[in-house]
Design a protein around this motif. Structure first.
Motif, mmCIF file in Angstrom:
data_model
loop_
_atom_site.group_PDB
_atom_site.id
_atom_site.type_symbol
_atom_site.label_atom_id
_atom_site.label_comp_id
_atom_site.label_asym_id
_atom_site.label_seq_id
_atom_site.Cartn_x
_atom_site.Cartn_y
_atom_site.Cartn_z
ATOM 1 N N TYR A 30 38.199 43.445 28.333
ATOM 2 C CA TYR A 30 39.221 42.479 27.926
ATOM 3 C C TYR A 30 40.623 42.972 28.280
ATOM 4 O O TYR A 30 41.466 42.188 28.705
ATOM 5 C CB TYR A 30 39.125 42.159 26.432
ATOM 6 N N ALA A 31 40.872 44.276 28.124
ATOM 7 C CA ALA A 31 42.184 44.833 28.483
ATOM 8 C C ALA A 31 42.472 44.606 29.965
ATOM 9 O O ALA A 31 43.590 44.226 30.337
ATOM 10 C CB ALA A 31 42.238 46.316 28.145
ATOM 11 N N SER A 32 41.468 44.803 30.810
ATOM 12 C CA SER A 32 41.646 44.565 32.248
ATOM 13 C C SER A 32 41.955 43.098 32.514
ATOM 14 O O SER A 32 42.844 42.772 33.306
ATOM 15 C CB SER A 32 40.390 44.978 33.014
ATOM 16 N N LYS A 33 41.243 42.225 31.847
ATOM 17 C CA LYS A 33 41.480 40.787 32.019
ATOM 18 C C LYS A 33 42.871 40.404 31.521
ATOM 19 O O LYS A 33 43.567 39.601 32.136
ATOM 20 C CB LYS A 33 40.408 40.002 31.269
ATOM 21 N N LEU A 34 43.276 41.000 30.408
ATOM 22 C CA LEU A 34 44.567 40.684 29.802
ATOM 23 C C LEU A 34 45.719 41.049 30.741
ATOM 24 O O LEU A 34 46.727 40.340 30.791
ATOM 25 C CB LEU A 34 44.702 41.439 28.480
ATOM 26 N N LEU A 35 45.568 42.138 31.476
ATOM 27 C CA LEU A 35 46.649 42.596 32.353
ATOM 28 C C LEU A 35 46.579 41.989 33.754
ATOM 29 O O LEU A 35 47.379 42.331 34.617
ATOM 30 C CB LEU A 35 46.637 44.120 32.433
ATOM 31 N N SER A 36 45.631 41.085 33.986
ATOM 32 C CA SER A 36 45.536 40.449 35.297
ATOM 33 C C SER A 36 45.830 38.956 35.174
ATOM 34 O O SER A 36 45.751 38.376 34.094
ATOM 35 C CB SER A 36 44.140 40.666 35.888
#
Length: 127
Positions: A30-36
């Protein structure tokens, strides 16, 4: 206990969220998705600020499985999910309502379709 509901402008959300990218599983994904793809948004500022510290925030990223005590693990997971949800875009839905009248009886049916889950992907309030 804290009364603070707003982050200081200098609080570095991106650095904290980036640290969660190294955590395997739900938080890292989710963190990766949030920053993309422009998914991050600054948390809303609440009304209260006790000027002592930021709102309840994870102090660091770690694998929840490394927390031996199950109660402490659940608290940590709740804090992380709440924080990541606060940095997410609003969910988007479409509501439909149908009213049907037969003779003197009125029937109402409502439905909600979630079009974009956004914060609901990480924070499941119905669980």
């Amino acid at each position: 206990r804290t009364e603070t509901e707003k982050f200081r402008p200098e609080f570095n959300h991106h650095t904290l969220i980036q640290s969660f990218q190294a955590v395997a599983g739900e938080f890292g994904d989710y963190a990766s998705k949030l920053l993309s793809n422009n998914n991050f948004q600054n948390p809303r500022a609440g009304q209260h600020d006790d000027n002592a510290h930021p709102p309840i925030t994870p102090a660091k990223a770690c694998d929840p499985g490394s927390i031996a005590d199950p109660i402490q693990r659940k608290v940590y997971e709740l804090v992380v999910k709440h924080y990541l949800a606060c940095c997410s875009r609003d969910a988007v839905g479409k509501e439909t309502q149908l009213t049907l009248k037969i003779a003197s009886e009125e029937f109402v049916a409502k439905g909600l379709m979630i079009l974009e889950k956004n914060w609901l992907e990480i924070y499941h309030p119905w669980e």
